[in-house]
Design a protein around this motif. Structure first.
Motif, short mmCIF file in Angstrom:
data_model
loop_
_atom_site.label_atom_id
_atom_site.label_comp_id
_atom_site.label_asym_id
_atom_site.label_seq_id
_atom_site.Cartn_x
_atom_site.Cartn_y
_atom_site.Cartn_z
N PHE A 17 0.83 -1.19 0.00
CA PHE A 17 0.00 0.00 0.00
C PHE A 17 0.87 1.24 0.00
O PHE A 17 1.83 1.34 0.75
CB PHE A 17 -0.84 0.02 1.28
N ILE A 18 0.53 2.22 -0.84
CA ILE A 18 1.30 3.46 -0.90
C ILE A 18 0.35 4.64 -0.81
O ILE A 18 -0.61 4.71 -1.58
CB ILE A 18 2.09 3.56 -2.22
N PRO A 19 0.57 5.57 0.10
CA PRO A 19 -0.30 6.74 0.16
C PRO A 19 -0.03 7.66 -1.02
O PRO A 19 1.10 7.77 -1.49
CB PRO A 19 0.09 7.41 1.48
N SER A 20 -1.06 8.31 -1.52
CA SER A 20 -0.88 9.30 -2.57
C SER A 20 -0.19 10.52 -2.00
O SER A 20 -0.30 10.80 -0.80
CB SER A 20 -2.25 9.70 -3.15
N GLN A 56 -0.72 -6.60 6.02
CA GLN A 56 -0.64 -7.29 4.74
C GLN A 56 0.42 -8.38 4.77
O GLN A 56 0.24 -9.46 4.21
CB GLN A 56 -0.33 -6.30 3.62
N GLY A 57 1.52 -8.11 5.45
CA GLY A 57 2.59 -9.09 5.52
C GLY A 57 2.24 -10.30 6.37
O GLY A 57 2.97 -11.30 6.35
N ARG A 58 1.14 -10.22 7.11
CA ARG A 58 0.73 -11.32 7.99
C ARG A 58 -0.60 -11.93 7.58
O ARG A 58 -1.10 -12.81 8.27
CB ARG A 58 0.65 -10.80 9.43
N ALA A 59 -1.17 -11.46 6.48
CA ALA A 59 -2.46 -11.98 6.02
C ALA A 59 -2.25 -12.88 4.80
O ALA A 59 -1.46 -12.58 3.91
CB ALA A 59 -3.39 -10.83 5.66
N SER A 140 -9.40 5.73 2.28
CA SER A 140 -9.22 5.33 0.89
C SER A 140 -9.01 6.52 -0.04
O SER A 140 -8.74 6.34 -1.22
CB SER A 140 -10.44 4.52 0.40
N THR A 141 -9.09 7.72 0.49
CA THR A 141 -8.90 8.91 -0.34
C THR A 141 -7.43 9.12 -0.67
O THR A 141 -7.07 9.55 -1.77
CB THR A 141 -9.45 10.17 0.36
N PHE A 142 -6.55 8.80 0.25
CA PHE A 142 -5.13 9.11 0.09
C PHE A 142 -4.24 7.87 0.02
O PHE A 142 -3.09 7.91 0.42
CB PHE A 142 -4.66 10.03 1.21
N VAL A 143 -4.80 6.76 -0.45
CA VAL A 143 -3.99 5.56 -0.66
C VAL A 143 -4.34 4.99 -2.02
O VAL A 143 -5.40 5.27 -2.58
CB VAL A 143 -4.23 4.48 0.42
N SER A 144 -3.42 4.22 -2.57
CA SER A 144 -3.67 3.54 -3.84
C SER A 144 -3.60 2.04 -3.60
O SER A 144 -2.72 1.57 -2.89
CB SER A 144 -2.65 3.96 -4.89
N VAL A 145 -4.54 1.32 -4.17
CA VAL A 145 -4.60 -0.13 -3.98
C VAL A 145 -3.96 -0.81 -5.19
O VAL A 145 -4.38 -0.58 -6.32
CB VAL A 145 -6.05 -0.62 -3.83
N PRO A 146 -2.91 -1.62 -4.99
CA PRO A 146 -2.28 -2.34 -6.11
C PRO A 146 -3.28 -3.22 -6.84
O PRO A 146 -4.28 -3.66 -6.26
CB PRO A 146 -1.19 -3.17 -5.42
N SER A 153 -11.07 -3.60 0.39
CA SER A 153 -11.71 -2.37 0.84
C SER A 153 -10.76 -1.67 1.80
O SER A 153 -10.54 -2.14 2.92
CB SER A 153 -13.04 -2.66 1.53
N ALA A 154 -10.21 -0.55 1.36
CA ALA A 154 -9.28 0.20 2.21
C ALA A 154 -9.97 0.84 3.39
O ALA A 154 -9.32 1.33 4.31
CB ALA A 154 -8.56 1.27 1.38
N ASP A 155 -11.31 0.85 3.38
CA ASP A 155 -12.08 1.47 4.46
C ASP A 155 -12.50 0.47 5.53
O ASP A 155 -13.31 0.80 6.40
CB ASP A 155 -13.32 2.15 3.88
#
Length: 228
Positions: A17-20, A56-59, A140-146, A153-155
């Motif tokens: 995950f990377i924030p915009s 994410q690294g643990r899911a 979810s406004t300031f992140v981008s989903v690969p 769902s980022a929310d």
């Protein structure tokens, strides 16, 4: 003007995950205290990015990652309930279903994001389902989903907060976050000029967050008994 940029990622981290980019001097309130202190958008975006990457690294799957984010938000929701009630010097707790939903979509939302949720709706087909709608969910406004996590769902973190508030108030419910496309002609808070998280250079959102709240049968039975 300085901007917030994510740290450099290695090849092994390229799917994280990377924030915009967000203007670093944009200090619009995310979590506001009664004394007026705030957490900036940049700080929140960075911390939330770290939180998602940690889980994410643990899911092992997208659904497990969402459950982890919901669980992280749940504990926050319990504390938010205590905080809002304490600051309002509220000595009586909500006992009716619609009252607690209005409390979440107004008082809790204002305490966290400086604004009320955009709408509160009741399902036509299912009496136990309600929807809280937000056109500008901060998670979810300031992140981008690969692309490989396109269904995530980022929310989910916010749905966990809602569940924590409701459960802490005695209204057990399953809360899930869904991304729904904004229909043609539908005017969001940002489009109308009332957006809270407006950042120069950010494209308008094409979707909104719908938090589906499904109450347990016991809650519905109790609410029906109070009507009699």
């Amino acid at each position: 003007m300085s901007t917030f940029m994510p740290y450099c990622l290695s090849k092994k981290q390229s799917n994280l995950f990377i924030p915009s980019p967000i203007h670093a001097d944009n200090n619009e309130p995310i979590f506001r205290s009664s004394e007026g202190s705030v957490v900036s958008l940049s700080a929140f975006a960075y911390i939330y990015s770290e939180l998602v990457q940690y889980h994410q690294g643990r899911a092992a799957s997208i659904s497990e990652l969402e459950r982890r984010l919901e669980s992280a938000g749940y504990g926050v929701g319990l504390k938010v309930l205590e905080m809002v009630a304490y600051r309002a010097k509220e000595t009586k707790r909500e006992t009716r279903l619609m009252s607690i939903l209005h409390f979440v979509s107004s008082s809790v939302w204002k305490s966290l994001f400086g604004k009320s949720a955009d709408s509160l709706e009741r399902s036509i087909d299912h009496a136990d389902e309600f929807m809280i709608v937000d056109y500008e969910p901060i998670t979810s406004t300031f992140v981008s989903v690969p692309s490989d996590l396109g269904q995530l769902s980022a929310d989910a973190y916010l749905s966990g907060i809602i569940a924590g508030v409701l459960d802490g108030a005695g209204f057990s419910a399953r809360v899930t976050a869904h991304s729904v496309k904004v229909e043609e002609g539908e005017v969001s808070g940002a489009a109308a000029g009332g957006g809270v998280f407006n950042v120069p250079g950010m494209p308008p959102r094409k979707d909104k967050a719908v938090f589906l709240v499904k109450f347990s049968p016991e809650v519905l039975s109790r609410d029906a008994a109070l009507e009699r």
